[in-house]
Design a protein around this motif. Structure first.
Motif, mmCIF file in Angstrom:
data_model
loop_
_atom_site.group_PDB
_atom_site.id
_atom_site.type_symbol
_atom_site.label_atom_id
_atom_site.label_comp_id
_atom_site.label_asym_id
_atom_site.label_seq_id
_atom_site.Cartn_x
_atom_site.Cartn_y
_atom_site.Cartn_z
ATOM 1 N N VAL A 1 0.837 -1.204 0.000
ATOM 2 C CA VAL A 1 0.000 0.000 0.000
ATOM 3 C C VAL A 1 0.870 1.252 0.000
ATOM 4 C CG1 VAL A 1 -1.649 1.335 1.374
ATOM 5 C CG2 VAL A 1 -1.993 -1.104 1.070
ATOM 6 N N VAL A 2 1.929 1.253 0.811
ATOM 7 C CA VAL A 2 2.833 2.406 0.855
ATOM 8 C C VAL A 2 3.520 2.587 -0.500
ATOM 9 C CG1 VAL A 2 4.896 3.385 1.924
ATOM 10 C CG2 VAL A 2 3.198 2.212 3.338
ATOM 11 N N VAL B 1 -0.341 6.546 0.513
ATOM 12 C CA VAL B 1 -0.231 6.918 1.925
ATOM 13 C C VAL B 1 0.466 8.270 2.059
ATOM 14 C CG1 VAL B 1 0.702 6.236 4.172
ATOM 15 C CG2 VAL B 1 -0.113 4.486 2.580
ATOM 16 N N SER B 2 -0.099 9.122 2.918
ATOM 17 C CA SER B 2 0.517 10.415 3.207
ATOM 18 C C SER B 2 0.825 10.512 4.695
ATOM 19 C CB SER B 2 -0.427 11.565 2.823
ATOM 20 O OG SER B 2 -0.637 11.590 1.442
ATOM 21 N N LYS C 1 2.055 14.871 3.191
ATOM 22 C CA LYS C 1 3.011 14.635 2.104
ATOM 23 C C LYS C 1 3.052 13.152 1.766
ATOM 24 C CE LYS C 1 5.932 18.469 3.508
ATOM 25 N NZ LYS C 1 7.222 18.873 4.073
ATOM 26 N N LYS C 2 3.087 12.835 0.475
ATOM 27 C CA LYS C 2 3.144 11.435 0.049
ATOM 28 C C LYS C 2 4.385 10.769 0.621
ATOM 29 C CE LYS C 2 1.911 10.500 -4.131
ATOM 30 N NZ LYS C 2 1.872 10.324 -5.584
ATOM 31 N N GLU C 3 4.201 9.576 1.184
ATOM 32 C CA GLU C 3 5.313 8.835 1.789
ATOM 33 C C GLU C 3 5.472 7.503 1.075
ATOM 34 O OE1 GLU C 3 8.327 8.036 3.103
ATOM 35 O OE2 GLU C 3 7.702 9.521 4.606
ATOM 36 N N VAL D 1 0.407 12.601 11.576
ATOM 37 C CA VAL D 1 -0.887 12.138 11.076
ATOM 38 C C VAL D 1 -0.657 11.377 9.777
ATOM 39 C CG1 VAL D 1 -3.159 12.841 10.223
ATOM 40 C CG2 VAL D 1 -2.095 14.088 12.112
ATOM 41 N N VAL D 2 -1.163 10.144 9.723
ATOM 42 C CA VAL D 2 -1.040 9.300 8.533
ATOM 43 C C VAL D 2 -2.419 9.197 7.891
ATOM 44 C CG1 VAL D 2 -0.500 6.968 7.714
ATOM 45 C CG2 VAL D 2 0.847 7.981 9.567
ATOM 46 N N THR D 3 -2.489 9.414 6.572
ATOM 47 C CA THR D 3 -3.760 9.272 5.868
ATOM 48 C C THR D 3 -3.628 8.274 4.734
ATOM 49 O OG1 THR D 3 -3.232 11.225 4.539
ATOM 50 C CG2 THR D 3 -4.673 11.573 6.416
ATOM 51 N N LEU D 4 -4.698 7.512 4.538
ATOM 52 C CA LEU D 4 -4.781 6.528 3.448
ATOM 53 C C LEU D 4 -6.231 6.549 2.994
ATOM 54 C CD1 LEU D 4 -3.884 4.181 1.666
ATOM 55 C CD2 LEU D 4 -4.298 2.663 3.596
#
Length: 70
Positions: free
Chosen positions: A34-35, A40-41, A45-47, A59-62
């Motif tokens: 997934v990453v 994933v941000s 920012k995109k990680e 904060v992690v968003t998906l």
């Protein structure tokens, strides 16, 4: 948006493990996939680093899932 909180018990957690522990993915391997897909941000920012160190306050968003790390 679905929001959840993850309580750190150490200095950091690797991004793929965080996704597994909050139940977003079934395994660490799935978390890495997934990453790598670029979905994933971290802090907006995109990680792309699968084992990026996530620390308290980030904060992690998906998709529509938001994970606040404390």
């Amino acid at each position: 948006m679905q929001s959840t909180t993850f309580e750190l018990t150490s200095e950091f957690i690797e991004l793929n493990q965080l996704l597994k522990l909050v139940g977003v993915v079934d395994s660490g391997g799935a978390g890495k996939h997934v990453v790598a897909s670029g979905d994933v941000s971290v802090d907006g920012k995109k990680e792309l680093r699968k084992t990026a160190k996530i620390r308290a306050g980030q904060v992690v968003t998906l998709g529509d899932i938001r994970i606040q790390v404390r």
